[in-house]
Write a protein that holds these residues in place. Sequence first.
Motif, PDB file in Angstrom:
ATOM      1  N   ALA A 180     -20.900  18.677  18.529  1.00  0.00           N
ATOM      2  CA  ALA A 180     -20.892  19.538  19.704  1.00  0.00           C
ATOM      3  C   ALA A 180     -21.887  20.681  19.523  1.00  0.00           C
ATOM      4  CB  ALA A 180     -19.484  20.098  19.934  1.00  0.00           C
ATOM      5  N   ASN A 181     -22.526  21.085  20.603  1.00  0.00           N
ATOM      6  CA  ASN A 181     -23.409  22.261  20.660  1.00  0.00           C
ATOM      7  C   ASN A 181     -24.660  22.130  19.789  1.00  0.00           C
ATOM      8  OD1 ASN A 181     -21.753  23.859  22.478  1.00  0.00           O
ATOM      9  ND2 ASN A 181     -20.314  24.029  20.768  1.00  0.00           N
ATOM     10  N   PHE A 182     -25.049  20.905  19.445  1.00  0.00           N
ATOM     11  CA  PHE A 182     -26.283  20.732  18.677  1.00  0.00           C
ATOM     12  C   PHE A 182     -27.494  21.215  19.455  1.00  0.00           C
ATOM     13  CE2 PHE A 182     -26.031  16.880  21.192  1.00  0.00           C
ATOM     14  CZ  PHE A 182     -27.345  16.661  21.581  1.00  0.00           C
ATOM     15  N   GLN A 183     -27.385  21.202  20.785  1.00  0.00           N
ATOM     16  CA  GLN A 183     -28.517  21.620  21.621  1.00  0.00           C
ATOM     17  C   GLN A 183     -28.817  23.106  21.483  1.00  0.00           C
ATOM     18  OE1 GLN A 183     -25.659  20.340  22.684  1.00  0.00           O
ATOM     19  NE2 GLN A 183     -24.717  21.731  24.179  1.00  0.00           N
ATOM     20  N   ASN A 184     -27.953  23.856  20.807  1.00  0.00           N
ATOM     21  CA  ASN A 184     -28.215  25.278  20.572  1.00  0.00           C
ATOM     22  C   ASN A 184     -29.204  25.498  19.423  1.00  0.00           C
ATOM     23  OD1 ASN A 184     -26.383  25.847  22.577  1.00  0.00           O
ATOM     24  ND2 ASN A 184     -24.698  26.326  21.182  1.00  0.00           N
ATOM     25  N   TYR A 185     -29.579  24.405  18.743  1.00  0.00           N
ATOM     26  CA  TYR A 185     -30.466  24.513  17.587  1.00  0.00           C
ATOM     27  C   TYR A 185     -31.730  23.700  17.813  1.00  0.00           C
ATOM     28  CZ  TYR A 185     -26.728  26.870  15.156  1.00  0.00           C
ATOM     29  OH  TYR A 185     -25.773  27.783  14.800  1.00  0.00           O
ATOM     30  N   GLN A 186     -32.786  24.157  17.177  1.00  0.00           N
ATOM     31  CA  GLN A 186     -34.096  23.519  17.300  1.00  0.00           C
ATOM     32  C   GLN A 186     -34.603  23.138  15.911  1.00  0.00           C
ATOM     33  OE1 GLN A 186     -37.067  26.182  18.778  1.00  0.00           O
ATOM     34  NE2 GLN A 186     -38.691  24.642  18.856  1.00  0.00           N
ATOM     35  N   VAL A 187     -35.092  21.919  15.793  1.00  0.00           N
ATOM     36  CA  VAL A 187     -35.718  21.474  14.555  1.00  0.00           C
ATOM     37  C   VAL A 187     -37.224  21.665  14.699  1.00  0.00           C
ATOM     38  CG1 VAL A 187     -36.102  19.550  12.975  1.00  0.00           C
ATOM     39  CG2 VAL A 187     -33.885  19.796  14.136  1.00  0.00           C
ATOM     40  N   VAL A 188     -37.802  22.503  13.851  1.00  0.00           N
ATOM     41  CA  VAL A 188     -39.233  22.809  13.902  1.00  0.00           C
ATOM     42  C   VAL A 188     -39.987  21.773  13.065  1.00  0.00           C
ATOM     43  CG1 VAL A 188     -41.016  24.538  13.464  1.00  0.00           C
ATOM     44  CG2 VAL A 188     -38.709  25.257  14.176  1.00  0.00           C
ATOM     45  N   ILE A 189     -40.969  21.103  13.675  1.00  0.00           N
ATOM     46  CA  ILE A 189     -41.730  20.047  13.017  1.00  0.00           C
ATOM     47  C   ILE A 189     -43.127  20.549  12.673  1.00  0.00           C
ATOM     48  CG2 ILE A 189     -42.623  17.693  13.217  1.00  0.00           C
ATOM     49  CD1 ILE A 189     -39.609  17.782  13.235  1.00  0.00           C
ATOM     50  N   ASP A 190     -43.558  20.325  11.441  1.00  0.00           N
ATOM     51  CA  ASP A 190     -44.914  20.667  11.027  1.00  0.00           C
ATOM     52  C   ASP A 190     -45.900  19.711  11.706  1.00  0.00           C
ATOM     53  OD1 ASP A 190     -47.307  20.089   8.982  1.00  0.00           O
ATOM     54  OD2 ASP A 190     -46.591  22.138   8.664  1.00  0.00           O
TER      55      ASP A 190
END
Length: 326
Positions: free
Chosen positions: A302-312
Motif C-alpha cells: 500500500a502507498n508505494f506511489q508515495n515513493y520514487q525510485v531514482v534511476i541513473d
Amino acid sequence: MPKPKKTKAVLKAARKRKVEKARKRMLTRPVNVPAALDAPETHWVVPLIATDNETQKRHAVGTAFFIAPDILLTAWHNIPSLIAKIVDNPDVERDSFKWPESENLDFMTISVLQFIKGGYGLRRNVRQIHRSSFSNDIAILRVWRDEDVPVTTPIEFASLEANPPSINERMRAFGYAASLAHDGLTEGLFVLAHDPREACGNVKEVNEQGFGSLRPFPYFDVEADFMPGMSGGPVRNPQGRVCGVVSRGMGGTPPRSYAACIWPILGEQIQWEDFNGGDPFILMDLVRKNMPGQDHPYVRMANFQNYQVVIDEETQSPVQVRRKLD
C-alpha cells in the motif's frame, strides 16, 4: 507349557515398531504455545534453518516472512548468524554487516520451514539471497521446493505498507524466539519445536535517514521487547500491514527495539536468470505488476506511489529511493 521363544526377526520388528511409535508421538506432540500457533502469522512467517551439508546438523536462527509465493524478507544479520553456527566462528556474527554477499556458501543450505499443522514444517530451500542496497539490514530471499513434496497449506504472504508508522502508533511484531528442527517421517518434511512470540508497543521515534554505524538504515523505534530469534520477522501496523522488519531488541525498562522500514526495498534491482525472462527488474515492478492469472500484484504494498525510485541515466540502475514531494 512354556511360551515359544521369539525369533531375532520378530524381536527386531517389535523394536522397530516401538521406536516408530515413540518417534511418532514426539513428532505429533503439541507445542505448549497453542494461542500463538493458532495465529494466522504462522502460515507466512517462518523460522530460518541452516544445514551443514557435510554433517547434516541443523541450526535455527531468526525469522523470515513471505511477501510473494516464492519471495521472503528477513534481517540481513540472520545470514551471517546462520553461517557462524555452521562454521563455529562467532566473529562472523559480530561482523555481520561486513560479510560479503557473494561469499560461497556451498558448505551449507539455508532453508525456511513453512508451518503446516500438527507441528510439521515443509522445508523450502533458499535459492538466492539479495542484500538490500538501500537498507543494509534487510535481505530478500527466493525459495524453491521439490515438486514431489505435498503442500497441504496454501502459501499466504504479507501485505506491506510503504509509509513508515506515526509516533505513538501501536505496532505488533511476530517471530520465533527459539526454533529446533527434527527429521520427520516423510522425506522433505521436518518437525518444528518452535516458540512463536509477539511483541506489541508504541512507536517512539522514526528516522528515515538512519543513525551512524549502529543503524545505518531507515528505521523506527518501538517500546517493545523484540527477543532474540524474532529478527527478520514482520512488524505490523493497526491495519495489519507490514511496515517494518525486526532488526534488534535493546531490552531495558521500558524495553526498546528497532525495526527497519519497508519502503527502501522498492529500489532493489535484482536479476534472477529464471525470473522475469532473466532480465533485471526493480522490486517496484513487482508491486505494480499483477501475478499471472491473478488480479493482485506479485508483491502487495500500500502507498508505494508515495515513493520514487531514482534511476541513473548512464547505468540505468537505481541510485536512490525517496519520498515524493507533496
